[in-house]
Scaffold this motif. Structure first.
Motif, PDB file in Angstrom:
ATOM      1  N   ILE A  35     -53.247 -47.601  38.909  1.00 53.43           N
ATOM      2  CA  ILE A  35     -53.414 -48.836  38.153  1.00 53.43           C
ATOM      3  C   ILE A  35     -54.765 -49.452  38.482  1.00 53.43           C
ATOM      4  O   ILE A  35     -55.168 -49.521  39.655  1.00 53.43           O
ATOM      5  CB  ILE A  35     -52.269 -49.824  38.477  1.00 53.43           C
ATOM      6  CG1 ILE A  35     -50.934 -49.276  37.951  1.00 53.43           C
ATOM      7  CG2 ILE A  35     -52.527 -51.181  37.856  1.00 53.43           C
ATOM      8  CD1 ILE A  35     -50.080 -48.611  38.957  1.00 53.43           C
ATOM      9  N   MET A  36     -55.458 -49.910  37.444  1.00 52.24           N
ATOM     10  CA  MET A  36     -56.746 -50.568  37.644  1.00 52.24           C
ATOM     11  C   MET A  36     -56.902 -51.702  36.634  1.00 52.24           C
ATOM     12  O   MET A  36     -56.168 -51.784  35.649  1.00 52.24           O
ATOM     13  CB  MET A  36     -57.895 -49.573  37.468  1.00 52.24           C
ATOM     14  CG  MET A  36     -57.994 -48.975  36.077  1.00 52.24           C
ATOM     15  SD  MET A  36     -59.529 -48.045  35.790  1.00 52.24           S
ATOM     16  CE  MET A  36     -59.395 -46.751  37.012  1.00 52.24           C
ATOM     17  N   GLY A  37     -57.875 -52.565  36.877  1.00 53.23           N
ATOM     18  CA  GLY A  37     -58.216 -53.620  35.943  1.00 53.23           C
ATOM     19  C   GLY A  37     -59.303 -53.168  34.981  1.00 53.23           C
ATOM     20  O   GLY A  37     -59.931 -52.117  35.169  1.00 53.23           O
ATOM     21  N   MET A  38     -59.530 -53.970  33.956  1.00 57.17           N
ATOM     22  CA  MET A  38     -60.536 -53.630  32.961  1.00 57.17           C
ATOM     23  C   MET A  38     -61.927 -53.522  33.580  1.00 57.17           C
ATOM     24  O   MET A  38     -62.744 -52.679  33.182  1.00 57.17           O
ATOM     25  CB  MET A  38     -60.536 -54.679  31.850  1.00 57.17           C
ATOM     26  CG  MET A  38     -61.447 -54.342  30.682  1.00 57.17           C
ATOM     27  SD  MET A  38     -60.962 -52.810  29.839  1.00 57.17           S
ATOM     28  CE  MET A  38     -59.441 -53.357  29.051  1.00 57.17           C
ATOM     29  N   PRO A  40     -49.456 -58.924  38.097  1.00 53.62           N
ATOM     30  CA  PRO A  40     -49.719 -57.755  37.255  1.00 53.62           C
ATOM     31  C   PRO A  40     -49.021 -56.499  37.755  1.00 53.62           C
ATOM     32  O   PRO A  40     -48.552 -55.682  36.962  1.00 53.62           O
ATOM     33  CB  PRO A  40     -51.248 -57.609  37.310  1.00 53.62           C
ATOM     34  CG  PRO A  40     -51.747 -58.973  37.634  1.00 53.62           C
ATOM     35  CD  PRO A  40     -50.713 -59.559  38.553  1.00 53.62           C
ATOM     36  N   ALA A  41     -48.957 -56.321  39.081  1.00 56.73           N
ATOM     37  CA  ALA A  41     -48.295 -55.136  39.632  1.00 56.73           C
ATOM     38  C   ALA A  41     -46.830 -55.089  39.208  1.00 56.73           C
ATOM     39  O   ALA A  41     -46.326 -54.041  38.765  1.00 56.73           O
ATOM     40  CB  ALA A  41     -48.403 -55.138  41.159  1.00 56.73           C
ATOM     41  N   LEU A  42     -46.134 -56.208  39.320  1.00 55.40           N
ATOM     42  CA  LEU A  42     -44.727 -56.244  38.944  1.00 55.40           C
ATOM     43  C   LEU A  42     -44.551 -56.047  37.447  1.00 55.40           C
ATOM     44  O   LEU A  42     -43.643 -55.335  36.997  1.00 55.40           O
ATOM     45  CB  LEU A  42     -44.107 -57.569  39.387  1.00 55.40           C
ATOM     46  CG  LEU A  42     -42.612 -57.729  39.114  1.00 55.40           C
ATOM     47  CD1 LEU A  42     -41.807 -56.634  39.792  1.00 55.40           C
ATOM     48  CD2 LEU A  42     -42.137 -59.108  39.559  1.00 55.40           C
ATOM     49  N   GLU A  43     -45.425 -56.654  36.643  1.00 53.98           N
ATOM     50  CA  GLU A  43     -45.317 -56.510  35.193  1.00 53.98           C
ATOM     51  C   GLU A  43     -45.524 -55.064  34.763  1.00 53.98           C
ATOM     52  O   GLU A  43     -44.810 -54.553  33.896  1.00 53.98           O
ATOM     53  CB  GLU A  43     -46.324 -57.431  34.509  1.00 53.98           C
ATOM     54  CG  GLU A  43     -45.947 -58.899  34.609  1.00 53.98           C
ATOM     55  CD  GLU A  43     -46.943 -59.819  33.936  1.00 53.98           C
ATOM     56  OE1 GLU A  43     -46.730 -61.045  33.955  1.00 53.98           O
ATOM     57  OE2 GLU A  43     -47.952 -59.327  33.380  1.00 53.98           O
ATOM     58  N   VAL A  44     -46.511 -54.394  35.340  1.00 56.83           N
ATOM     59  CA  VAL A  44     -46.739 -52.982  35.022  1.00 56.83           C
ATOM     60  C   VAL A  44     -45.515 -52.159  35.395  1.00 56.83           C
ATOM     61  O   VAL A  44     -45.044 -51.319  34.627  1.00 56.83           O
ATOM     62  CB  VAL A  44     -47.989 -52.448  35.747  1.00 56.83           C
ATOM     63  CG1 VAL A  44     -48.035 -50.917  35.677  1.00 56.83           C
ATOM     64  CG2 VAL A  44     -49.253 -53.012  35.123  1.00 56.83           C
ATOM     65  N   GLU A 102     -42.414 -52.995  35.623  1.00 56.50           N
ATOM     66  CA  GLU A 102     -41.274 -53.229  34.739  1.00 56.50           C
ATOM     67  C   GLU A 102     -41.534 -52.716  33.320  1.00 56.50           C
ATOM     68  O   GLU A 102     -40.674 -52.076  32.713  1.00 56.50           O
ATOM     69  CB  GLU A 102     -40.963 -54.723  34.711  1.00 56.50           C
ATOM     70  CG  GLU A 102     -40.380 -55.245  36.011  1.00 56.50           C
ATOM     71  CD  GLU A 102     -40.064 -56.729  35.977  1.00 56.50           C
ATOM     72  OE1 GLU A 102     -39.265 -57.179  36.807  1.00 56.50           O
ATOM     73  OE2 GLU A 102     -40.626 -57.433  35.110  1.00 56.50           O
ATOM     74  N   ARG A 103     -42.696 -52.989  32.780  1.00 54.51           N
ATOM     75  CA  ARG A 103     -42.961 -52.672  31.378  1.00 54.51           C
ATOM     76  C   ARG A 103     -43.184 -51.183  31.133  1.00 54.51           C
ATOM     77  O   ARG A 103     -42.881 -50.665  30.064  1.00 54.51           O
ATOM     78  CB  ARG A 103     -44.170 -53.485  30.897  1.00 54.51           C
ATOM     79  CG  ARG A 103     -43.882 -54.985  30.883  1.00 54.51           C
ATOM     80  CD  ARG A 103     -45.101 -55.801  30.515  1.00 54.51           C
ATOM     81  NE  ARG A 103     -44.799 -57.235  30.610  1.00 54.51           N
ATOM     82  CZ  ARG A 103     -45.684 -58.206  30.401  1.00 54.51           C
ATOM     83  NH1 ARG A 103     -46.934 -57.887  30.063  1.00 54.51           N
ATOM     84  NH2 ARG A 103     -45.331 -59.457  30.509  1.00 54.51           N
ATOM     85  N   VAL A 104     -43.711 -50.494  32.134  1.00 57.01           N
ATOM     86  CA  VAL A 104     -43.934 -49.057  31.995  1.00 57.01           C
ATOM     87  C   VAL A 104     -42.758 -48.271  32.563  1.00 57.01           C
ATOM     88  O   VAL A 104     -42.661 -47.065  32.413  1.00 57.01           O
ATOM     89  CB  VAL A 104     -45.264 -48.654  32.673  1.00 57.01           C
ATOM     90  CG1 VAL A 104     -45.530 -47.171  32.563  1.00 57.01           C
ATOM     91  CG2 VAL A 104     -46.432 -49.423  32.049  1.00 57.01           C
ATOM     92  N   ASN A 105     -41.841 -48.978  33.239  1.00 61.24           N
ATOM     93  CA  ASN A 105     -40.639 -48.377  33.814  1.00 61.24           C
ATOM     94  C   ASN A 105     -40.967 -47.368  34.916  1.00 61.24           C
ATOM     95  O   ASN A 105     -40.450 -46.249  34.951  1.00 61.24           O
ATOM     96  CB  ASN A 105     -39.784 -47.704  32.734  1.00 61.24           C
ATOM     97  CG  ASN A 105     -38.378 -47.392  33.222  1.00 61.24           C
ATOM     98  OD1 ASN A 105     -37.850 -48.068  34.108  1.00 61.24           O
ATOM     99  ND2 ASN A 105     -37.787 -46.350  32.668  1.00 61.24           N
ATOM    100  N   LEU A 106     -41.836 -47.782  35.839  1.00 59.71           N
ATOM    101  CA  LEU A 106     -42.116 -46.953  37.008  1.00 59.71           C
ATOM    102  C   LEU A 106     -40.936 -47.023  37.970  1.00 59.71           C
ATOM    103  O   LEU A 106     -40.306 -48.067  38.115  1.00 59.71           O
ATOM    104  CB  LEU A 106     -43.384 -47.446  37.722  1.00 59.71           C
ATOM    105  CG  LEU A 106     -44.668 -47.440  36.906  1.00 59.71           C
ATOM    106  CD1 LEU A 106     -45.800 -48.075  37.726  1.00 59.71           C
ATOM    107  CD2 LEU A 106     -45.059 -46.030  36.484  1.00 59.71           C
ATOM    108  N   GLN A 107     -40.664 -45.920  38.642  1.00 60.45           N
ATOM    109  CA  GLN A 107     -39.570 -45.963  39.622  1.00 60.45           C
ATOM    110  C   GLN A 107     -39.972 -46.781  40.836  1.00 60.45           C
ATOM    111  O   GLN A 107     -39.141 -47.470  41.436  1.00 60.45           O
ATOM    112  CB  GLN A 107     -39.134 -44.550  40.030  1.00 60.45           C
ATOM    113  CG  GLN A 107     -40.201 -43.661  40.618  1.00 60.45           C
ATOM    114  CD  GLN A 107     -39.613 -42.345  41.117  1.00 60.45           C
ATOM    115  OE1 GLN A 107     -38.818 -42.338  42.057  1.00 60.45           O
ATOM    116  NE2 GLN A 107     -39.989 -41.246  40.490  1.00 60.45           N
ATOM    117  N   THR A 108     -41.242 -46.756  41.206  1.00 57.27           N
ATOM    118  CA  THR A 108     -41.778 -47.532  42.325  1.00 57.27           C
ATOM    119  C   THR A 108     -43.265 -47.747  42.092  1.00 57.27           C
ATOM    120  O   THR A 108     -43.946 -46.877  41.545  1.00 57.27           O
ATOM    121  CB  THR A 108     -41.591 -46.789  43.671  1.00 57.27           C
ATOM    122  OG1 THR A 108     -40.212 -46.450  43.850  1.00 57.27           O
ATOM    123  CG2 THR A 108     -42.035 -47.649  44.841  1.00 57.27           C
TER     124      THR A 108
END
Length: 227
Positions: free
Chosen positions: A116-119, A34-38, A40-46
């Motif tokens: 970032i957090m989970g539901m 999930p960390a990697l997907e967030v 990439e999909r949100v386009n965070l720099q890090t």
């Protein structure tokens, strides 16, 4: 810092950074994917993984702060978008998110910060220490499985009505104050499941990176007693 503060509401147009907190005892693919997907999909720099020294809702960790941090470093070594932030490991008392966010905003005064957090964390968000102030310092990205449906209490519903956005560009154009939902792969794996498997001499293959598995085995971690 009230939400009406210009620093919160002004357009900044700077690529956001993310932080994902956790005990990571040990870190596993349920954290990492999930960390990697967030990222990439949100386009965070890090995206920084933020190991807790003592999480407020837990009495202790099985492994020492040093070893948990080392396992995080092993897990993310080959992924340049993921890094580690060890500031909470240096605290002798329980780590509260609001205190960490205040420090982060001092370190990154002009960069939007996404927490970032989970539901499950969002469902209990109104029980967090000084939860009403958290959105003054960051955006929230809530990870969830596809097709989720959830009933929120009145406080969380009101919070979402005021701050939810469906535009990921808001996370980069505003300093703080938005809540964004991101679908991610939700893997049915937990740190406690891994610890239990090790204590029962069952395989933990394919639950976490091989580099972390090798370290756990070499150091003989999670046998019967806390490290």
């Amino acid at each position: 810092m009230p939400l009406s503060d210009p620093k919160v509401t002004s357009i900044v147009k700077q690529q956001a950074i993310g932080f994902l907190g956790g005990t990571f005892d040990p870190i596993h693919f349920g954290h990492l994917r999930p960390a990697l997907e967030v990222c990439e999909r949100v386009n965070l720099q890090t995206l920084f993984l933020l190991p807790n020294h003592i999480a407020p809702h837990k009495s202790s960790a099985q492994c020492s702060a040093t070893r948990r941090a080392h396992m995080v470093r092993l897990a993310i070594k080959a992924q340049p978008k993921l890094r580690i932030d060890t500031r909470e490991l240096n605290r002798a008392q329980a780590s509260y998110t609001i205190d960490t966010l205040k420090e982060l905003k001092q370190d990154y005064p002009h960069t939007p910060i996404c927490f970032i957090m989970g539901m499950d964390s969002l469902l209990s968000f109104d029980s967090w220490h000084q939860w009403q102030d958290i959105l003054n310092y960051c955006h929230l990205i809530v990870c969830h499985r596809p097709g989720w449906k959830c009933d929120f209490n009145n406080k969380i519903s009101a919070l979402l009505k005021a701050h939810k956005t469906s535009h990921k560009d808001d996370l980069h154009c505003l300093q703080a104050g938005k809540i964004y939902f991101q679908e991610t792969t939700q893997l049915e794996v937990s740190s406690s499941q891994i610890r239990d498997a090790l204590q029962q001499h069952r395989s933990i293959d394919y639950l976490l990176p091989n580099s972390v598995i090798d370290y756990i085995k070499t150091q003989q971690l999670y046998k019967n007693t806390p490290d």
